[in-house]
Design an enzyme around this catalytic site. Structure first.
Site, PDB file in Angstrom:
ATOM      1  CG  HIS A  99     -12.492   7.403  18.905  1.00 20.37           C
ATOM      2  ND1 HIS A  99     -13.311   6.760  20.059  1.00 20.37           N
ATOM      3  CD2 HIS A  99     -11.268   6.890  19.232  1.00 20.37           C
ATOM      4  CE1 HIS A  99     -12.530   6.069  20.604  1.00 20.37           C
ATOM      5  NE2 HIS A  99     -11.110   6.044  20.469  1.00 20.37           N
ATOM      6  N   GLY A 113     -16.350  -1.623  17.065  1.00 23.73           N
ATOM      7  CA  GLY A 113     -15.478  -1.409  17.890  1.00 23.73           C
ATOM      8  C   GLY A 113     -14.365  -2.144  18.172  1.00 23.73           C
ATOM      9  CG  ASP A 147      -5.173   2.405   7.698  1.00 23.76           C
ATOM     10  OD1 ASP A 147      -5.063   2.052   6.455  1.00 23.76           O
ATOM     11  OD2 ASP A 147      -5.377   3.704   7.753  1.00 23.76           O
ATOM     12  N   GLY A 148      -7.126  -0.165  10.993  1.00 24.69           N
ATOM     13  CA  GLY A 148      -7.161  -1.004  11.977  1.00 24.69           C
ATOM     14  C   GLY A 148      -7.884  -2.398  11.737  1.00 24.69           C
ATOM     15  CG  HIS A 193      -7.404   7.420  16.680  1.00 26.45           C
ATOM     16  ND1 HIS A 193      -8.115   6.579  15.639  1.00 26.45           N
ATOM     17  CD2 HIS A 193      -7.898   6.824  17.867  1.00 26.45           C
ATOM     18  CE1 HIS A 193      -8.723   5.510  16.226  1.00 26.45           C
ATOM     19  NE2 HIS A 193      -8.476   5.701  17.563  1.00 26.45           N
ATOM     20  NE  ARG A 206     -16.555 -37.332  16.055  1.00 25.67           N
ATOM     21  CZ  ARG A 206     -15.944 -37.625  14.967  1.00 25.67           C
ATOM     22  NH1 ARG A 206     -15.859 -36.792  14.015  1.00 25.67           N
ATOM     23  NH2 ARG A 206     -15.196 -38.824  15.181  1.00 25.67           N
ATOM     24  CD  GLU A 224     -10.278 -22.013  13.215  1.00 24.78           C
ATOM     25  OE1 GLU A 224      -9.826 -20.984  13.167  1.00 24.78           O
ATOM     26  OE2 GLU A 224      -9.818 -23.005  13.058  1.00 24.78           O
ATOM     27  CG  PHE A 257      -9.186 -24.780  16.809  1.00 26.51           C
ATOM     28  CD1 PHE A 257      -8.189 -24.898  17.955  1.00 26.51           C
ATOM     29  CD2 PHE A 257      -9.291 -25.915  15.877  1.00 26.51           C
ATOM     30  CE1 PHE A 257      -7.024 -25.599  17.546  1.00 26.51           C
ATOM     31  CE2 PHE A 257      -8.233 -26.709  15.923  1.00 26.51           C
ATOM     32  CZ  PHE A 257      -6.971 -26.573  16.544  1.00 26.51           C
TER      33      PHE A 257
END
Lengths: 671, 671
Positions: free
Chosen positions: A35, A124, A162-163, A265, A360, A414, A440
């Site tokens: 790139h 990445g 922007d990504g 790009h 827990r 998360e 999650f």
């Protein structure tokens, strides 16, 4: 863009920045992939950052008080490699640059943590860098408060595209950093208006500046090709009380035929266009050729921090011996000497007291013992503190008014939490754990994978780990998540059966240096099964004989977590019928796989019927049922076959047939 | 909060809204679990919405032109169940309400799609509802453009909480909706300032209104307990040109001792406090008791849309026969009759022409044939259009200026894309597919799981499916993702070996009504292996004999995707050495498992050595190696054992030992 004007206005800067562009063009051309556009567009910003602001010493890249540089837009890896090479990081030789993207080179397609000093994190997968940087900035704040500015006082700089900003995780990162007022976090947004599919406007109309402002950031805006403006903005950002986003208006693939297009790009490999770009830069040097004067200017930049580092070393040396030892121990990721004894003492208490509790809650019990003796732990939860049991009384809450606090209210984030945990671990001096409901895991997955890939010992406290959570129903009941994470390389999945195993799992997680861990913990109570104290950490073997057969060994039950107690009850039923039954607890498959064959043969001998019991889907269990001397026709599985349901936990266990009787029946059907 | 003032100001409204609050309190108390505060806080907003705005007919919940109501804050499920019961949805009886959260009841802890009409989507995992709603609104826009406002003209309403808005996926949803100017999407934000861990401010300072404005939304703000203000805001939102967010300032657990506290989020079961709240409401009725007049007012609301529905039926009937048939076919999710013949024709062409191409390109070839005859497909990519090969020339891009476009530039938003795909499928009349790199399955996971849980036939086009993608390196190389998705119930993972298999996989995906699919596709070229045309869809069997042994059958190679061609080359080597070798292509494990035992015995007979070949980790393969008449000591695996690396694809295959020679050697070592 008038390149001549740029060059004329700042000739020295221009040549230094052009060195980055030229190396990028040459390396991408040699690799025939990569790139090009981002490094070419952000070369000016990066040059100013490294030349005038970044605190670092290329000869000593591990200097703990260095500024951190995170290339969130990781596809532009040649920007980072160029900077490291030019400033003189010893490992980043020209040979490595020439071998960009080739097997064995440290110059991978995307920056890979561990490949070379100066690569602070793997990037990445978009958005990860900015979210990871939040964790670095948190670690810095906490350690600055603890050790004073003399020892810890550095910035975390991020280049994001922007990504990165379109990925949802960026919002979690921005929201968290804004709330926490992480003033040492500075994000340089490569505002080039281009994504792979075309102009940003084809998929987004977001006013990023307004968005950051909305979450409590300072926002600045500059021409990303004007060194003085960039310099002034960074200088201003460093003095702010909030995190700062600097919108850098840039031209992707500056000076190339593909400038300002989505083509820019990717890999710009056309030889003619490459030469034309170099000509436009006024750069008449061969491939990979950096003029000596430019290289030496860059090397001076790389050496700029040496004196400051020496002063810092002196300040560290002047620190009291015990404080210094503590700083260095935490930085090295070594557990305190007391940890082992503390865990043993706790195990003994539990084995004697034999409480029935949810694991827990067991985890909280362990944390209450550990946190006071491990000041480097930084805990938190994604808005489930009371459910994940992750907060202990000694920690204090990390917030703008309490920088020594070690507990983070991550909010319903998360993914952002997981990435921040990576950042804390990468920063050093911090050992992060964070909780959410195990289901999650899905949300946190991209960052959890990076924990594994980078070899970062983050600890995921995943509670409510099965249908045992009851009425919240299938959206909250993991069934495939154990398999998902077991399938992930370099990731330890612990599913402890009781409080003793939970303590052992925590000990392993907190002494790991390069493997992340997940603790899969119940919502529902389970009895203490390890009723005879052993100093030895049994979970370290991954699987072990919890209760052996009485009489002839006819069956082996393998189980994890809350199902071990059910298997023990099944064993009672079977023994009553004269069927000698062994129960093997298998809290960590990964560690069991690492034991030697002889040990595994003792635990899982051939011959007896084998039944695996787990309130998750079967996927993966065949390894233990059919492999390791097992026989297909003499093995069975009691567990889930589909998603769960909404009902009280005991009703669900009955409904899905995960009961002592069902296990006993299964064994009998196989005898 | 002065409840008396509220009651006095709007006595009728108050009683209707209080019915929701009372049912919520009673149901949660009966279940002794659940979430009371949200329904109690948002009852006024929901009452106004259903009474004055929602277009629906409780007696005909499947009316295609109904407004969609999405309870993104799914933990507040009693709000939805109360509304459905009160307005007279036949299935939602009082008995069901009384059995809230019990096994077999349709009133699960969180709303489960498929449990009852009126539950438009499964929610509970936060942020999913709002992101799914974006897809519903897209489907509505496209069909409105196609069939005119006479047939399609409805709104999608969302109730979202702070949790939804903190989840990263919400940013993806907001950004996408803002760009696409989805004016029929209206989000009602339950702005109660409370999360589970405490006040929102302990984890977030985001100005949500500013944030939505930044992404191109209209934003309104109301007192969420003022029916006239709520009414006016919704009315205004309906006329806007953009999506609208209405910030509804509310009190969580209104009128209860736990009002405005995080305790109010959960189950409020204290009997005294419950009675006190009812007293404060002026509601002197027993548990689950709704006064007849209140019930009949609500039922009138439920019947309000009947006339409009009848008119709509008449308009639909007046539509041309073929247009109507098309509308109804797509709504039913039936594939067009021509699909089968089209796929067969394409398969024949490919078997004859025998092109060598990447299966991502194969997929494009298939889509070029399918999209023109299936107007209901809506494609897209998360900013990788040219890499995923998801756009065909006939589609047109869906954007504000082209509402008939069927291709969506999702931007770098894998998660938002996946959720939107769910929304389109749930809306009906649309069949969504979307592409990204397979490694970024991680980002889309929460929504992909919901596809499976809901039984929604979304199709995930996951390209770059292994180390075969080459230089981008391990962050972009899936190794565990096949296992992850195979471990997920009700999810078909297709990994086609060539263009013919790709066509067959697409046919199966596009005719599925209740199982989502992922197509795992290569970046690199593969040869055509199905060189003899068969009308029969072989992939439908999941696994099949691609090439049988010549001579005595001594080995079976099982492989998927790009590794099938490698296995075929290994077969050549083995046959040359006189080792009769069968190659079994296994493009879809899930479908293979569904075939009958006799078929599987023919494909995988006992006896021969078995070697599985896949450029992913082994996890899960033991099922096929050791199970199904296989023998542990006569089986092996050639594939990945860890994360990948950055280098050209062929170098990586060699480096990781996934080669014909390595396979042949493995077989020989096992003979």
């Amino acid at each position: 863009m008038d390149l001549n004007a740029l060059r004329t206005a700042n000739p020295g800067h221009w040549r230094r920045a052009t060195a980055i562009r030229a190396l990028t063009l040459d390396a991408v051309a040699a690799a025939n992939s990569g790139h090009s556009g981002m490094p070419m567009g952000m070369a000016d910003v990066a040059t100013v950052l490294f030349e005038r602001h970044m605190k670092f010493d290329a000869a000593n890249p591990a200097w703990p008080d260095r500024d951190r540089f995170v290339l969130s837009a990781g596809h532009g890896s040649m920007l980072l490699y160029s900077l490291l090479h030019l400033t003189g990081y010893p490992e980043m030789t020209l040979e490595q640059i020439k071998n960009f993207r080739q097997l064995g080179a440290i110059t991978a397609g995307h920056p890979e943590y561990g490949h070379a000093p100066g690569i602070e994190t793997t990037t990445g997968p978009l958005g990860q860098g900015i979210a990871t940087a939040v964790g670095m900035a948190i670690a810095e704040e906490i350690q600055r408060a603890r050790y004073t500015k003399k020892i810890v006082d550095h910035y975390t700089y991020v280049i994001a595209g922007d990504g990165c900003l379109m990925e949802g995780v960026s919002q979690e990162a921005i929201g968290l950093a804004g709330k926490l007022e992480l003033s040492h976090l500075i994000v340089l947004w490569d505002d080039n208006g281009i994504t792979i599919d075309g102009k940003v406007e084809i998929s987004d109309v977001t006013d990023q500046k307004q968005r950051f402002l909305a979450s409590g950031w300072d926002v600045l805006e500059v021409d990303g090709h004007d060194p003085e403006a960039i310099d002034a903005a960074i200088a201003k950002a460093k003095t702010g009380k909030k995190p700062t986003m600097i919108a850098c208006k840039t031209h992707i693939a500056l000076g190339h035929a593909a400038q300002d297009t989505s083509k820019g790009h990717g890999a710009l490999t056309n030889a003619e266009q490459l030469l034309a770009a170099k000509a436009a830069y006024g750069w008449d040097h061969g491939a990979f050729e950096i003029p000596a004067d430019v290289k030496s200017e860059w090397e001076a930049i790389g050496a700029r921090g040496a004196a400051e580092r020496a002063e810092w070393e002196a300040r560290l040396a002047a620190l009291g011996a015990s404080k210094r030892a503590e700083f260095e121990r935490a930085l090295a990721g070594d557990a305190p000497k007391r940890l082992s004894a503390t865990i043993k003492r706790l195990k003994r208490e539990i084995s004697e007291g034999q409480p029935s509790m949810a694991t827990r809650k067991s985890s909280e019990t362990v944390l209450k013992a550990i946190n006071p003796i491990m000041a480097e732990t930084i805990g938190g939860s994604a808005d489930l503190t009371g459910s994940n049991n992750t907060l202990t009384g000694d920690m204090g809450v990390f917030e703008p008014g309490n920088r020594k606090g070690r507990y983070i209210y991550y909010g319903i984030r998360e993914h952002g939490m997981a990435a921040a945990m990576n950042g804390m671990a990468l920063h050093g001096g911090a050992r992060a754990y964070g909780g959410t409901f195990m289901c999650f895991t899905d949300y946190a997955r991209p960052a959890m994978r990076l924990s594994a890939l980078m070899g970062v010992p983050a600890t995921y406290v995943m509670t409510h780990d099965s249908i045992g959570l009851g009425e919240d129903g299938p959206t909250h009941q993991p069934v495939e998540h154990l398999a998902m994470m077991r399938a992930t390389p370099n990731f330890n999945v612990f599913r402890p059966a009781d409080t003793v195993e939970t303590a052992e799992a925590w000990e392993l997680a907190l002494t790991s240096k390069s493997t992340p861990a997940m603790l899969s913990l119940t919502r529902q109570n389970v009895p203490t099964l390890r009723t005879t104290h052993t100093n030895k950490n049994q979970v370290a073997q991954g699987g072990y004989v919890l209760a052996d057969a009485e009489g002839k060994r006819m069956a082996i039950l393998m189980a994890t977590g809350s199902e071990v107690a059910i298997a023990m009850e099944a064993r009672d039923l079977l023994q009553q019928d004269g069927i000698g039954t062994r129960v093997v607890s298998m809290p960590c498959w990964e560690l069991f796989e690492e034991t030697d064959e002889a040990y595994r043969r003792r635990v899982l001998p051939g011959g007896p019927v084998r039944v695996a019991v787990e309130a998750g889907i079967r996927f993966g269990w065949d390894r233990w049922l059919f492999g390791e001397r097992g026989k297909r026709e003499k093995s069975g599985f009691v567990g889930m076959h589909d998603f769960g349901a909404s009902a009280p936990a005991d009703v669900l266990y009955e409904h899905f047939g995960i009961t002592p009787q069902a296990i006993a029946d299964k064994v009998k059907s196989l005898l």
